[in-house]
Design an enzyme around this catalytic site. Structure first.
Site, mmCIF file in Angstrom:
data_model
loop_
_atom_site.group_PDB
_atom_site.id
_atom_site.type_symbol
_atom_site.label_atom_id
_atom_site.label_comp_id
_atom_site.label_asym_id
_atom_site.label_seq_id
_atom_site.Cartn_x
_atom_site.Cartn_y
_atom_site.Cartn_z
ATOM 1 N N ARG A 43 0.828 -1.214 0.000
ATOM 2 C CA ARG A 43 0.000 0.000 0.000
ATOM 3 C C ARG A 43 0.864 1.266 0.000
ATOM 4 O O ARG A 43 0.521 2.269 0.612
ATOM 5 C CB ARG A 43 -0.962 0.012 1.197
ATOM 6 C CG ARG A 43 -1.918 -1.163 1.247
ATOM 7 C CD ARG A 43 -2.825 -1.231 0.014
ATOM 8 N NE ARG A 43 -3.673 -2.399 0.104
ATOM 9 C CZ ARG A 43 -3.337 -3.599 -0.412
ATOM 10 N NH1 ARG A 43 -2.204 -3.745 -1.068
ATOM 11 N NH2 ARG A 43 -4.161 -4.616 -0.291
ATOM 12 N N GLU A 97 -5.337 4.347 5.738
ATOM 13 C CA GLU A 97 -5.005 4.068 4.342
ATOM 14 C C GLU A 97 -5.387 5.229 3.421
ATOM 15 O O GLU A 97 -4.636 5.540 2.498
ATOM 16 C CB GLU A 97 -5.687 2.778 3.879
ATOM 17 C CG GLU A 97 -5.321 2.368 2.472
ATOM 18 C CD GLU A 97 -5.769 0.971 2.125
ATOM 19 O OE1 GLU A 97 -6.078 0.735 0.946
ATOM 20 O OE2 GLU A 97 -5.821 0.107 3.019
ATOM 21 N N SER A 157 -11.270 0.510 2.830
ATOM 22 C CA SER A 157 -10.605 0.134 4.080
ATOM 23 C C SER A 157 -9.947 1.375 4.674
ATOM 24 O O SER A 157 -9.107 2.001 4.033
ATOM 25 C CB SER A 157 -9.556 -0.946 3.823
ATOM 26 O OG SER A 157 -10.170 -2.123 3.336
#
Length: 364
Positions: free
Chosen positions: A168, A348, A245
């Site tokens: 990520r 995130e 998320s």
């Protein structure tokens, strides 16, 4: 959409964000380059928005320019063989809808991104976050990213090895130097999926991990799983009013993971162990959703103006409140996980004009 004092809530999947001083829409690459160059020359703050699915924007007015990226177009050239199979190098404009890109690849008999179906947002955002799901991430197939280098004003082609891809993360995330203009993916010509790596998806498909299935079947299964978790945008489903998320899965070194195991045993019993997956260099990746749930924050947990999705513990949803309300919920959850298990969760999505205080020491 272009104009002044446009509410950014209209441009984000959370439906949150204060008014922007000026909004411009770039429908081709030249217009995008010109908009960024003009803002830089005049030293105006700049925010680029694609699908708005990974943004948490503050409630206060946002100064400067917001450039909405609506560029489109795809070009294909033959790539080199990979594992004895021909490939296609498909270059996609930054503003193209990501799920439409996945659907087109599957329809054209190109494999490698089918498990990334249903992810909202624009293609240009995928390398920034190194978007991933169900055992695939875009770094698996990206061979180049065309960018505008804001330091030099040049348009450059960065090979994948220069992109700094990690879990990520990438060389683009949190850095303002490059603007993504287009992304090139190398996709095998194959009606079958890449090997299925994710246990939940393999179980849904009725195959063993590592097996391959028709790519269209993998796409359908992923879409079904995501809908069941409120992760496919649906105006009629309040659980999809989110940024996906909210927290990344924690990656812990061996010592930190052993400490987590001890905290879990103390809290939940000696027969309970936290999820773990190898993350390289002796590290382990655990599950943020599992930790959130075991810390006492069940699906649907709410506070004024925001709630955890009723379908997935990792999705924080806006329920008619403000960005401050959403971040208050996020801090409550992160503080609770740290207090219970000693693990710090990290957001995130990209926070714009909003601050994430990771040093709250459990304060609510």
């Amino acid at each position: 959409m272009a104009g002044r004092d446009v509410p950014l809530a209209r441009l984000t999947t959370l439906g949150l964000g204060g008014p922007a001083e000026r909004v411009l829409v770039a429908r081709d690459e030249d217009a995008l380059v010109d908009a960024v160059t003009d803002a830089d020359r005049e030293q105006r703050p700049l925010l680029l928005v694609g699908g708005g699915s990974n943004l948490v924007v503050a409630d206060d007015p946002l100064p400067g320019d917001v450039v909405v990226v609506r560029t489109a177009g795809t070009t294909d050239v033959d790539g080199p063989e990979r594992d004895g199979r021909p490939t296609v190098d498909r270059t996609v404009a930054a503003g193209a809808s990501w799920d439409a890109v996945v659907a087109s690849a599957v329809a054209d008999g190109l494999a490698g991104i089918e498990c990334l179906s249903g992810i909202p947002g624009a293609t240009g955002a995928t390398p920034i976050q190194n978007v991933g799901a169900y055992g695939q991430e875009v770094a698996d197939t990206i061979v180049a990213v065309r960018v505008l280098d804001r330091r030099t004003g040049e348009v450059r082609e960065l090979p994948a090895e220069a992109c700094g891809f990690a879990y990520r993360d990438s060389a683009f995330k949190g850095r303002a130097r490059y603007v993504v203009l287009a992304v090139t993916f190398r996709l095998p010509r194959d009606e079958r999926s890449a090997p299925i790596r994710y246990a939940e998806l393999a179980a849904t498909l009725g195959v063993a991990v590592g097996e391959r299935v028709p790519a269209a079947e993998a796409r359908d299964a992923v879409l079904a799983l995501r809908r069941g978790k409120g992760m496919v945008l649906d105006p009629g489903d309040p659980d999809t009013r989110s940024a996906g998320s909210f927290f990344t899965n924690p990656i812990l070194d061996a010592e930190a993971f052993a400490a987590l195991e001890r905290r879990v045993a103390e809290r939940l019993g000696a027969d309970v162990a936290p999820p773990r997956h190898p993350a390289g260099d002796g590290r382990w990746k655990s599950s943020a959703a599992w930790l959130i749930d075991r810390a006492g924050f069940g699906r649907g947990h709410a506070r004024p103006g925001a709630a955890i999705s009723s379908k997935h513990a990792l999705a924080l949803t806006s329920r008619g409140g403000t960005t401050d309300d959403l971040l208050a919920l996020a801090h409550e959850v992160a503080d609770g996980v740290r207090a219970a298990f000693g693990v710090q969760l990290h957001p995130e999505p990209v926070l714009v004009g909003a601050r994430w205080d990771a040093d709250r020491d459990g304060r609510r």
